[in-house]
Scaffold this motif. Structure first.
Motif, short mmCIF file in Angstrom:
data_model
loop_
_atom_site.label_atom_id
_atom_site.label_comp_id
_atom_site.label_asym_id
_atom_site.label_seq_id
_atom_site.Cartn_x
_atom_site.Cartn_y
_atom_site.Cartn_z
N GLN A 59 0.83 -1.21 0.00
CA GLN A 59 0.00 0.00 0.00
C GLN A 59 0.86 1.26 0.00
O GLN A 59 0.55 2.24 -0.69
N MET A 60 1.96 1.25 0.77
CA MET A 60 2.86 2.40 0.79
C MET A 60 3.52 2.61 -0.57
O MET A 60 3.68 3.74 -1.02
N ILE A 61 3.88 1.50 -1.22
CA ILE A 61 4.46 1.60 -2.56
C ILE A 61 3.45 2.17 -3.55
O ILE A 61 3.78 3.02 -4.39
N SER A 62 2.20 1.72 -3.44
CA SER A 62 1.17 2.19 -4.36
C SER A 62 0.90 3.69 -4.19
O SER A 62 0.52 4.37 -5.14
N VAL A 63 1.13 4.22 -2.98
CA VAL A 63 0.97 5.66 -2.75
C VAL A 63 1.98 6.44 -3.59
O VAL A 63 1.65 7.47 -4.18
N TYR A 64 3.23 5.95 -3.65
CA TYR A 64 4.24 6.61 -4.49
C TYR A 64 3.80 6.61 -5.95
O TYR A 64 3.89 7.62 -6.64
N PHE A 65 3.33 5.46 -6.42
CA PHE A 65 2.91 5.35 -7.81
C PHE A 65 1.75 6.30 -8.12
O PHE A 65 1.74 6.98 -9.15
N ASN A 67 0.67 9.02 -6.52
CA ASN A 67 0.87 10.45 -6.29
C ASN A 67 1.99 11.06 -7.14
O ASN A 67 2.06 12.28 -7.27
N TYR A 68 2.86 10.22 -7.67
CA TYR A 68 3.95 10.76 -8.49
C TYR A 68 3.47 10.85 -9.94
O TYR A 68 3.40 9.86 -10.65
N LYS A 69 3.16 12.07 -10.36
CA LYS A 69 2.57 12.26 -11.69
C LYS A 69 3.62 12.39 -12.78
O LYS A 69 3.34 12.14 -13.95
N GLY A 70 4.83 12.80 -12.43
CA GLY A 70 5.89 12.93 -13.44
C GLY A 70 5.70 14.15 -14.33
O GLY A 70 5.04 15.12 -13.96
N GLU A 79 13.70 9.78 -14.73
CA GLU A 79 14.74 10.78 -14.49
C GLU A 79 15.15 10.84 -13.02
O GLU A 79 16.26 11.22 -12.69
N ASN A 80 14.23 10.46 -12.16
CA ASN A 80 14.50 10.46 -10.73
C ASN A 80 15.03 9.07 -10.34
O ASN A 80 14.29 8.20 -9.86
N HIS A 81 16.31 8.86 -10.57
CA HIS A 81 16.90 7.52 -10.41
C HIS A 81 16.76 6.95 -9.00
O HIS A 81 16.37 5.78 -8.86
N PRO A 82 17.07 7.72 -7.94
CA PRO A 82 16.93 7.14 -6.59
C PRO A 82 15.52 6.67 -6.29
O PRO A 82 15.32 5.57 -5.74
N LEU A 83 14.52 7.49 -6.67
CA LEU A 83 13.13 7.11 -6.41
C LEU A 83 12.74 5.88 -7.23
O LEU A 83 12.15 4.93 -6.69
N PHE A 84 13.09 5.89 -8.51
CA PHE A 84 12.72 4.77 -9.38
C PHE A 84 13.33 3.46 -8.89
O PHE A 84 12.64 2.44 -8.79
N THR A 130 -2.89 -4.80 -5.10
CA THR A 130 -2.84 -3.55 -4.33
C THR A 130 -1.97 -2.52 -5.01
O THR A 130 -2.34 -1.35 -5.13
N ILE A 131 -0.79 -2.96 -5.48
CA ILE A 131 0.16 -2.02 -6.10
C ILE A 131 -0.36 -1.49 -7.42
O ILE A 131 -0.50 -0.28 -7.62
N PHE A 132 -0.66 -2.40 -8.34
CA PHE A 132 -1.02 -1.98 -9.69
C PHE A 132 -2.50 -1.59 -9.80
O PHE A 132 -2.86 -0.76 -10.63
N GLY A 133 -3.34 -2.19 -8.96
CA GLY A 133 -4.76 -1.81 -8.96
C GLY A 133 -4.96 -0.37 -8.51
O GLY A 133 -5.79 0.37 -9.08
#
Length: 204
Positions: A59-65, A67-70, A79-84, A130-133
């Protein structure tokens, strides 16, 4: 079953009545030992807390996905290597743990072994769903209620090429090499690799 449930109940009863004392081996004035013991709280892995840990992490991982619009509003994910890389490693780790590919990893994370393959597959589908849904549902809502944002994101996505992935793969390769050098225990090799990298970087 009832036997395992009784085992968990007895464990928490002993913890509550302090029959299991985390500070038992520490002296009264040994503050360092007491500080370390604080993080070594008595813990009994069971199916409930193992599944909760895996689902909560996904669920925490899915929050990054979600909310991160790019681009075009911020740096693209590639482009954001550490985050990716950190998100990719987290996704891989959760899936590996849910699939029980490495029993040693699950034991290190204090995850209880799953009773059978059917239960394992259910947990794995729950984690992946959970992640991709969450990501798909977020993008669907944006498509319905903020079509302009969806259009901008889609146009940026269409511009992606293979070359956009190369810098990330290069960074991942460097991280892997450093980890392998650290695992080898040879500090001299690590120093040579750092010197080589600095010289290459200066030439560029």
């Amino acid at each position: 079953g009832p036997k395992k449930l009784q085992e968990v109940t007895d464990f928490f009863r002993k913890v509550k009545t302090k029959e299991i004392d985390r500070y038992a081996g520490c002296g009264e004035d040994d503050f360092m030992c007491q500080a370390n013991a604080y993080w070594m709280a008595p813990f009994l892995p069971n199916l409930l807390n193992s599944v909760v840990f895996l689902v909560e992490t996904s669920q925490m991982i899915s929050v990054y996905f979600a909310n991160y619009k790019g681009r075009p509003w911020m740096k693209g994910m590639l482009e954001n290597h550490p985050l990716f890389l950190s998100v990719f490693i987290c996704i891989s780790g959760v899936i590996v743990a849910a699939w029980e590919i490495s029993p040693q990893l699950n034991e290190m994370l204090q995850l209880a072994p799953f009773p059978n393959d059917l239960f394992r597959y259910k947990v794995l589908l729950l984690v992946i769903g959970t992640i991709f849904g969450t990501l798909l549902w977020d993008r669907f809502c944006i498509y319905l209620f903020a079509y302009n944002i969806h259009l901008s994101t889609y146009n940026e996505f269409k511009r992606l090429t293979i070359n956009d992935f190369l810098p990330v793969l290069k960074t991942a390769g460097l991280v892997l090499i450093v980890l392998l050098l650290l695992a080898s225990g040879n500090v001299l090799l690590l120093g040579v690799a750092y010197w080589y990298y600095i010289n290459i970087y200066k030439k560029k």
